[in-house]
Structures are given as structure tokens and as C-alpha cells.
Design a protein around this motif. Structure first.
Motif, PDB file in Angstrom:
ATOM      1  N   VAL A 206      -6.872   3.086   3.626  1.00 42.60           N
ATOM      2  CA  VAL A 206      -7.657   2.084   3.088  1.00 42.60           C
ATOM      3  C   VAL A 206      -7.849   0.950   4.447  1.00 42.60           C
ATOM      4  O   VAL A 206      -7.400   1.300   5.149  1.00 42.60           O
ATOM      5  CB  VAL A 206      -7.121   0.875   2.111  1.00 42.60           C
ATOM      6  CG1 VAL A 206      -6.886   1.959   0.728  1.00 42.60           C
ATOM      7  CG2 VAL A 206      -5.447   0.999   2.793  1.00 42.60           C
ATOM      8  N   VAL A 207      -9.174  -0.145   4.330  1.00 37.18           N
ATOM      9  CA  VAL A 207      -8.971  -1.293   4.993  1.00 37.18           C
ATOM     10  C   VAL A 207      -9.338  -2.446   4.444  1.00 37.18           C
ATOM     11  O   VAL A 207      -9.322  -2.142   3.172  1.00 37.18           O
ATOM     12  CB  VAL A 207     -10.762  -0.871   6.389  1.00 37.18           C
ATOM     13  CG1 VAL A 207     -10.528   0.481   6.730  1.00 37.18           C
ATOM     14  CG2 VAL A 207     -11.867  -0.720   5.091  1.00 37.18           C
ATOM     15  N   VAL A 208      -8.557  -3.256   4.892  1.00 41.81           N
ATOM     16  CA  VAL A 208      -7.965  -4.818   4.425  1.00 41.81           C
ATOM     17  C   VAL A 208      -8.874  -5.994   5.177  1.00 41.81           C
ATOM     18  O   VAL A 208      -8.637  -5.582   6.272  1.00 41.81           O
ATOM     19  CB  VAL A 208      -6.649  -4.681   4.306  1.00 41.81           C
ATOM     20  CG1 VAL A 208      -6.903  -6.198   3.381  1.00 41.81           C
ATOM     21  CG2 VAL A 208      -6.423  -3.722   3.020  1.00 41.81           C
TER      22      VAL A 208
ATOM     23  N   VAL B 240       0.787  -1.222   0.065  1.00 43.99           N
ATOM     24  CA  VAL B 240      -0.095   0.031  -0.099  1.00 43.99           C
ATOM     25  C   VAL B 240       0.831   1.424  -0.056  1.00 43.99           C
ATOM     26  O   VAL B 240       0.615   2.832  -0.593  1.00 43.99           O
ATOM     27  CB  VAL B 240      -1.005   0.163   1.062  1.00 43.99           C
ATOM     28  CG1 VAL B 240      -1.608   1.511   1.090  1.00 43.99           C
ATOM     29  CG2 VAL B 240      -2.181  -1.259   1.000  1.00 43.99           C
ATOM     30  N   ALA B 241       1.723   0.933   0.905  1.00 42.59           N
ATOM     31  CA  ALA B 241       2.754   2.190   1.080  1.00 42.59           C
ATOM     32  C   ALA B 241       3.099   2.559  -0.311  1.00 42.59           C
ATOM     33  O   ALA B 241       3.259   3.678  -0.885  1.00 42.59           O
ATOM     34  CB  ALA B 241       4.121   1.776   1.465  1.00 42.59           C
ATOM     35  N   ARG B 242       4.028   1.930  -1.101  1.00 44.67           N
ATOM     36  CA  ARG B 242       4.489   1.838  -2.091  1.00 44.67           C
ATOM     37  C   ARG B 242       3.733   2.268  -3.876  1.00 44.67           C
ATOM     38  O   ARG B 242       3.815   3.072  -4.367  1.00 44.67           O
ATOM     39  CB  ARG B 242       5.370   0.722  -2.673  1.00 44.67           C
ATOM     40  CG  ARG B 242       6.499   0.851  -1.700  1.00 44.67           C
ATOM     41  CD  ARG B 242       7.548  -0.822  -1.698  1.00 44.67           C
ATOM     42  NE  ARG B 242       8.324  -0.989  -1.013  1.00 44.67           N
ATOM     43  CZ  ARG B 242       9.563  -0.274  -1.131  1.00 44.67           C
ATOM     44  NH1 ARG B 242      10.208   0.609  -1.732  1.00 44.67           N
ATOM     45  NH2 ARG B 242      10.582  -0.282  -0.025  1.00 44.67           N
TER      46      ARG B 242
ATOM     47  N   VAL C  43      -4.773   2.815  -8.995  1.00 48.06           N
ATOM     48  CA  VAL C  43      -4.854   2.940  -7.363  1.00 48.06           C
ATOM     49  C   VAL C  43      -5.402   2.509  -7.028  1.00 48.06           C
ATOM     50  O   VAL C  43      -5.440   1.355  -6.070  1.00 48.06           O
ATOM     51  CB  VAL C  43      -4.594   4.598  -6.609  1.00 48.06           C
ATOM     52  CG1 VAL C  43      -4.619   4.125  -5.071  1.00 48.06           C
ATOM     53  CG2 VAL C  43      -3.028   4.464  -7.431  1.00 48.06           C
ATOM     54  N   ALA C  44      -6.991   3.267  -7.922  1.00 45.92           N
ATOM     55  CA  ALA C  44      -7.910   2.056  -6.972  1.00 45.92           C
ATOM     56  C   ALA C  44      -7.897   0.502  -7.372  1.00 45.92           C
ATOM     57  O   ALA C  44      -8.350  -0.011  -6.719  1.00 45.92           O
ATOM     58  CB  ALA C  44      -9.455   2.988  -7.611  1.00 45.92           C
ATOM     59  N   GLU C  45      -7.309   0.255  -8.866  1.00 47.27           N
ATOM     60  CA  GLU C  45      -7.841  -0.932  -9.552  1.00 47.27           C
ATOM     61  C   GLU C  45      -6.739  -2.186  -8.791  1.00 47.27           C
ATOM     62  O   GLU C  45      -6.688  -3.017  -8.213  1.00 47.27           O
ATOM     63  CB  GLU C  45      -7.259  -1.012 -10.592  1.00 47.27           C
ATOM     64  CG  GLU C  45      -7.072  -2.375 -11.470  1.00 47.27           C
ATOM     65  CD  GLU C  45      -9.062  -2.763 -11.623  1.00 47.27           C
ATOM     66  OE1 GLU C  45      -8.695  -3.716 -11.408  1.00 47.27           O
ATOM     67  OE2 GLU C  45      -9.985  -1.937 -11.521  1.00 47.27           O
ATOM     68  N   ARG C  46      -5.253  -1.579  -8.142  1.00 45.13           N
ATOM     69  CA  ARG C  46      -4.525  -2.012  -7.662  1.00 45.13           C
ATOM     70  C   ARG C  46      -4.788  -2.206  -6.122  1.00 45.13           C
ATOM     71  O   ARG C  46      -4.556  -3.543  -5.436  1.00 45.13           O
ATOM     72  CB  ARG C  46      -3.486  -1.471  -7.827  1.00 45.13           C
ATOM     73  CG  ARG C  46      -2.436  -0.836  -8.989  1.00 45.13           C
ATOM     74  CD  ARG C  46      -1.474  -2.057  -9.433  1.00 45.13           C
ATOM     75  NE  ARG C  46      -1.126  -2.808  -7.992  1.00 45.13           N
ATOM     76  CZ  ARG C  46       0.362  -2.387  -7.541  1.00 45.13           C
ATOM     77  NH1 ARG C  46       0.850  -1.437  -8.090  1.00 45.13           N
ATOM     78  NH2 ARG C  46       0.964  -3.330  -6.852  1.00 45.13           N
TER      79      ARG C  46
END
Length: 323
Positions: free
Chosen positions: A122-124, A46-48, A281-284
């Protein structure tokens, strides 16, 4: 207006212009985004992704620095004591800002007072998985099995005091069941033993279990978020499976050191929101079932407070304390 008053007014106006100009110039050099875990995990990924997109918006490179150790407290502590100028920021998690402050005997920082919240990104979801040989396909069937033989079954986790360990403890507490906890040194070894049926049950991050679920080497009983995961729409939530109110998840959020100027926090927040709104980004993020939040600083502050309140009784009941 007298000459003195005119000069004073001009000086004040010039000062305001200078301050505005200084704020507008942030950032004028590279920003370091500290990830308090080793490279390769979901927080690092996420950070990258975020760092690359924020670099474009900010006009300065945002580099990721992995500072692993002490369950995330080492890297988080480094940011807490960094210069509060916005050039050293943290990718925080439930571990750094809710669990470690409750579990660690030595407190390297105050999760609320030593940081300026920037944005909940984000939440995972986590997921409750079992070995396919365990004769259950739903959460109610698992509860019946555990209640019928309270001392027989165990669950694996990525280690003592981790979010996955405490997801299991919250499950036990809310469902009124008993399971032995078997800690491992990381999610990978724990998953291997669940797949090998050495330990039949585990709470895991959905991204690391998803391939095994699709391959049939693990059976997903339920996800831990209030809503179902888009990547596994047929897997119910624990809350809808007989334990209303159950909710755990992994989350990633940006923090700066306390006393970082508000305009700097606002600029970082704006860049984070631009990044999270990018379709690429959303797709990733969708690839590992991450739900985009992109909150305000105030919403992140409230989130941290709520997470600490939620986990305090769980940690106390589990009697988890670490040096």
C-alpha cells in the motif's frame, strides 16, 4: 533406451518431483513478520491486518514481531541476516529502504542487495497541515507568505531524517522557499505543538492528522500523493497546487532476505495479493486512506530503486547524516 539411461532419467524425474513437493510444502511452520517500529503506528496496523489474512491463505500462522530501534534499521537488519527460507520476512517502508541507507553513516544493510522484494502492498498519503491561525488556505498562499518573510516560519516533523522531515525538505527545494526545521521525538508531540501554534506548519501522515483536520484544529492545505486522497477529496495535491512533480508518501512492502528461493517468494507474493484483494482488508485500508498496490516482486524492486534515486539529492541538499 538403455537400462542406465532409464535409471538416470527416473532419478532426475524423482528429483524434480521431490523439489516440487518441497516447494509445495512451504510454509510448513509459523512465519514471523518483523515490523521495525513500535506497535500502534500505521506500519504496525497494516502488518497485523495483512498477517491475519495471509495466515488463512498460507495455512500457517503469520505472527507480527515488533523490533523497534534506529529508525527501523534494527528490525530490517535482523531480517537481512535471517535464514533465507521465507520464515522471517519484513514489513519495509520508505524509511528502511530509501532514507536510512542514505542517512546512516553506519550501513547495517544494503537496501537492494540484502533483500528479496516480495510485494509493494500500500501507499499512504502525507499531508501538509497548518495551524488555522496561519493566514493561508492554499499552497500558493503559503508560498507567498514564505517568500515574503523567508526567516520567519518553521515546520515541525517527527524527527531528523524521517520521511516527514524530508517531505519538508523536498517541498523547500522544489518550491524555492525557506523554512526552519523543528524536529520532535515522534509525530504526536509535533502535532501537539502545531495544534498549539508553537510551530505553524507540518508534514504528517494523513491517518494521524485526519481527526484533527475534521475537528478543525488543523487546516489541510494539500496531500503529497499524485492523486487526491479518497477520504479527503476536496483537499488538492501539492503537485496541482503550484509545485508540479512533487510527490511523497509513506509505503509498506514485504521483503524476504536475499537468496530466498524464487518459489518461496512467489508463494508469499501470491498470499499477499490474496490478502489485499479481500474486501474486508480493502475496507480497513480505506479507513486510513491507504491505496492498495499489491505489486509483483519486480515492480517492488524497481520502486525501491526509484525511491533511492528520488531521495538521494534531497538528503544531500539537507545535509542529513546520522550515526
Amino acid at each position: 533406451m538403455s537400462l542406465l539411461k532409464s535409471i538416470a532419467a527416473a532419478a532426475v524425474f524423482a528429483g524434480l518431483l521431490a523439489a516440487g513437493s518441497a516447494r509445495a510444502e512451504f510454509p510448513d511452520r509459523m512465519i514471523t513478520l518483523v515490523v521495525p517500529f513500535a506497535a500502534g503506528g500505521s506500519t504496525d496496523v497494516v502488518a497485523r491486518i495483512i498477517a491475519q489474512r495471509m495466515s488463512t491463505d498460507l495455512g500457517q500462522q503469520v505472527i507480527v514481531q515488533n523490533v523497534a530501534g534506529a529508525g527501523g534499521s534494527l528490525g530490517a537488519g535482523n531480517v537481512a541476516t535471517a535464514q533465507p527460507d521465507g520464515y522471517t520476512i519484513l514489513m519495509g517502508t520508505v524509511a528502511t529502504h530509501a532514507l536510512n541507507p542514505l542517512i546512516l553513516k553506519q550501513k547495517p544493510y544494503d537496501a537492494e542487495k540484502d533483500f528479496a522484494p516480495v510485494s509493494l502492498l500500500v501507499v499512504v498519503p502525507n499531508v501538509l497541515v497548518v495551524n488555522p491561525q496561519l493566514p493561508v488556505k492554499t499552497v500558493p498562499e503559503l508560498l507567498a507568505l514564505l517568500k515574503a518573510d523567508p526567516d520567519k516560519y518553521a515546520y515541525a516533523s517527527s524527527g531528523n531524517g524521517t520521511p516527514l522531515h524530508l517531505s519538508g525538505e523536498l517541498f523547500k527545494s522544489m518550491a524555492g522557499v525557506s523554512m526552519q526545521h523543528v524536529p520532535y521525538k515522534g509525530s504526536g508531540p509535533a502535532l501537539n505543538d502545531v495544534i498549539a501554534n508553537q510551530v505553524p506548519i507540518m508534514f504528517d501522515n494523513l491517518p494521524s492528522s485526519s481527526g484533527h483536520i475534521k475537528a478543525g484544529t488543523l487546516r489541510a492545505l494539500a496531500v503529497t500523493t499524485p492523486q487526491r486522497a479518497p477520504s479527503f477529496p476536496d483537499v488538492p495535491t501539492i503537485a496541482e497546487s503550484g509545485i508540479p512533480g512533487y510527490e511523497t508518501y509513506t509505503w509498506n512492502a514485504l521483503f524476504a532476505p536475499a537468496k530466498t528461493p524464487q518459489p518461496v517468494v512467489a508463494r508469499l507474493n501470491a498470499a499477499a495479493k490474496v490478502a489485499m484483494a479481500d474486501p474486508a482488508v480493502a475496507e480497513r485500508m480505506k479507513e486510513f486512506s491507504a491505496t492498495i498496490v499489491a505489486s509483483s516482486p519486480e515492480a517492488l524492486a524497481a520502486h525501491v530503486k526509484a525511491e533511492i534515486a528520488k531521495w538521494t539529492p534531497v538528503v544531500k541538499n539537507a545535509n542529513v547524516q546520522m550515526d
